[in-house]
Design a protein around this motif. Sequence first.
Motif, mmCIF file in Angstrom:
data_model
loop_
_atom_site.group_PDB
_atom_site.id
_atom_site.type_symbol
_atom_site.label_atom_id
_atom_site.label_comp_id
_atom_site.label_asym_id
_atom_site.label_seq_id
_atom_site.Cartn_x
_atom_site.Cartn_y
_atom_site.Cartn_z
ATOM 1 N N ASP A 216 -8.307 -2.780 -5.697
ATOM 2 C CA ASP A 216 -8.198 -1.333 -5.911
ATOM 3 C C ASP A 216 -9.339 -0.823 -6.787
ATOM 4 O O ASP A 216 -9.663 0.358 -6.767
ATOM 5 C CB ASP A 216 -6.890 -0.986 -6.645
ATOM 6 C CG ASP A 216 -5.729 -0.863 -5.687
ATOM 7 O OD1 ASP A 216 -5.947 -1.026 -4.470
ATOM 8 O OD2 ASP A 216 -4.601 -0.606 -6.157
ATOM 9 N N ASP A 217 -9.889 -1.718 -7.600
ATOM 10 C CA ASP A 217 -10.942 -1.308 -8.534
ATOM 11 C C ASP A 217 -12.293 -1.669 -7.955
ATOM 12 O O ASP A 217 -12.588 -2.837 -7.717
ATOM 13 C CB ASP A 217 -10.775 -2.026 -9.883
ATOM 14 C CG ASP A 217 -9.565 -1.521 -10.652
ATOM 15 O OD1 ASP A 217 -9.478 -0.301 -10.858
ATOM 16 O OD2 ASP A 217 -8.710 -2.342 -11.022
ATOM 17 N N GLY B 212 0.831 -1.214 0.000
ATOM 18 C CA GLY B 212 0.000 0.000 0.000
ATOM 19 C C GLY B 212 0.853 1.247 0.000
ATOM 20 O O GLY B 212 0.536 2.235 0.661
ATOM 21 N N ASP C 144 -11.281 4.213 -7.947
ATOM 22 C CA ASP C 144 -9.917 3.716 -7.774
ATOM 23 C C ASP C 144 -9.487 3.916 -6.330
ATOM 24 O O ASP C 144 -9.252 5.032 -5.876
ATOM 25 C CB ASP C 144 -8.979 4.491 -8.720
ATOM 26 C CG ASP C 144 -7.523 4.142 -8.457
ATOM 27 O OD1 ASP C 144 -7.257 3.080 -7.855
ATOM 28 O OD2 ASP C 144 -6.646 4.945 -8.842
ATOM 29 N N GLY D 92 -6.759 2.828 -5.023
ATOM 30 C CA GLY D 92 -5.321 2.675 -4.845
ATOM 31 C C GLY D 92 -4.576 3.984 -4.649
ATOM 32 O O GLY D 92 -3.391 3.980 -4.350
ATOM 33 N N SER D 93 -5.249 5.122 -4.835
ATOM 34 C CA SER D 93 -4.528 6.394 -4.711
ATOM 35 C C SER D 93 -5.210 7.253 -3.646
ATOM 36 O O SER D 93 -6.365 7.035 -3.300
ATOM 37 C CB SER D 93 -4.551 7.131 -6.043
ATOM 38 O OG SER D 93 -5.866 7.580 -6.317
ATOM 39 N N LYS E 53 -4.437 -1.516 3.343
ATOM 40 C CA LYS E 53 -5.258 -0.565 2.582
ATOM 41 C C LYS E 53 -6.646 -1.129 2.282
ATOM 42 O O LYS E 53 -7.612 -0.379 2.170
ATOM 43 C CB LYS E 53 -4.551 -0.127 1.300
ATOM 44 C CG LYS E 53 -4.576 -1.117 0.177
ATOM 45 C CD LYS E 53 -4.087 -0.495 -1.115
ATOM 46 C CE LYS E 53 -3.837 -1.619 -2.114
ATOM 47 N NZ LYS E 53 -3.217 -1.192 -3.324
ATOM 48 N N GLU E 54 -6.767 -2.450 2.215
ATOM 49 C CA GLU E 54 -8.072 -3.058 1.908
ATOM 50 C C GLU E 54 -9.073 -2.857 3.039
ATOM 51 O O GLU E 54 -10.265 -3.037 2.869
ATOM 52 C CB GLU E 54 -7.907 -4.566 1.637
ATOM 53 C CG GLU E 54 -7.072 -4.916 0.425
ATOM 54 C CD GLU E 54 -5.561 -4.819 0.655
ATOM 55 O OE1 GLU E 54 -5.130 -4.606 1.822
ATOM 56 O OE2 GLU E 54 -4.815 -4.931 -0.326
ATOM 57 N N SER F 24 -13.036 -1.083 2.040
ATOM 58 C CA SER F 24 -13.206 -1.144 0.584
ATOM 59 C C SER F 24 -13.305 -2.599 0.124
ATOM 60 O O SER F 24 -14.036 -2.922 -0.804
ATOM 61 C CB SER F 24 -12.048 -0.427 -0.100
ATOM 62 O OG SER F 24 -10.829 -1.062 0.211
#
Length: 288
Positions: free
Chosen positions: A129-130, A12, A251, A253-254, A24-25, A34
């Motif tokens: 991430d998507d 992450g 997204d 991931g950012s 991050k998940e 998420s």
Amino acid sequence: MLKAVIPAAGVGTRLLPVTKVVPKEILPLVDRPSLQYVIEEAAASGIRDVALVVSPGKKALVDYFRPAPKLEGWLRGKGKTELAGQLEALARLARVSSVLQRRPLGLGHAVLCAEKFVGRHPFAVMLPDDIFDAPVPCLAEMVRLWDRFHAPVISLAEVKREEVSSYGIVRARRVSSRVVRIEDMVEKPRPEHAPSCLGIVGRYVLPPEVFPAIRATRPGWGGEIQLTDGLRALLRRGPVYGLVHRGRRLDMGSRAGLVVASAYFALKRKDLAPEVRKGLKALLGVRA
Ligand code: G1P
């Protein structure tokens, strides 16, 4: 029934420092991680068995999806039956297990780690991430295409030319309005080398033949074993289809993507939207 593999071993990096201690998940979009949105999509697509591919420090991710009888009992004792029911439903969503990816050798390698879990059956890969928000789940549509073609299906979306180097990019021929037959693909090309602006966006339905294909690939982009390269090898053996996704895609991931996704889901919630709008307006003078 298909199983799903969710690669979740990453550090992450783009979301440090919080990812030092929180995977991050698990970062929330409003009040749920998420990852829950992704597993809900799997469940809504008829998938009940999910393996998270995790690094040694991230095994606790699966705990979130386990039953919590003590907490549920306590909530019921306090008369909070609705909340208790929500927690029960969460644990019933899918059987979530983990497989270990000891070293970060790439997405293709992460998928390989789940070979035993998958067995000799077709399966789905979902990149967490998507996140898609569509009336019919993206993966459900892809499973239907698998049933029709019995060939790999990859989700695609038009991306901006300046963003192609963040995606696997395909060259493809249209079969129908949203279905294409993929002729070639390349991982994260430079804009001047990209064969199109159709990018791979995080959902795959694959046959077990992908495992030997990945095993036979050499390290590619970033020195890692890439799933795109394994799929490219499958192209030589038979058709590979793409489903062009036109719905909403978020997204995770950012940093900006995470904030936008949180705001999006908050503003979709009837119980929250008025207060969130009011709060933002008071702070920033903006209308959301
Ligand atoms: C991965 C895949 C890439 C795909 C992307 C979609 O890259 O390797 O082909 O387009 O996910 O999100 P990553 O973003 O993990 O670097």
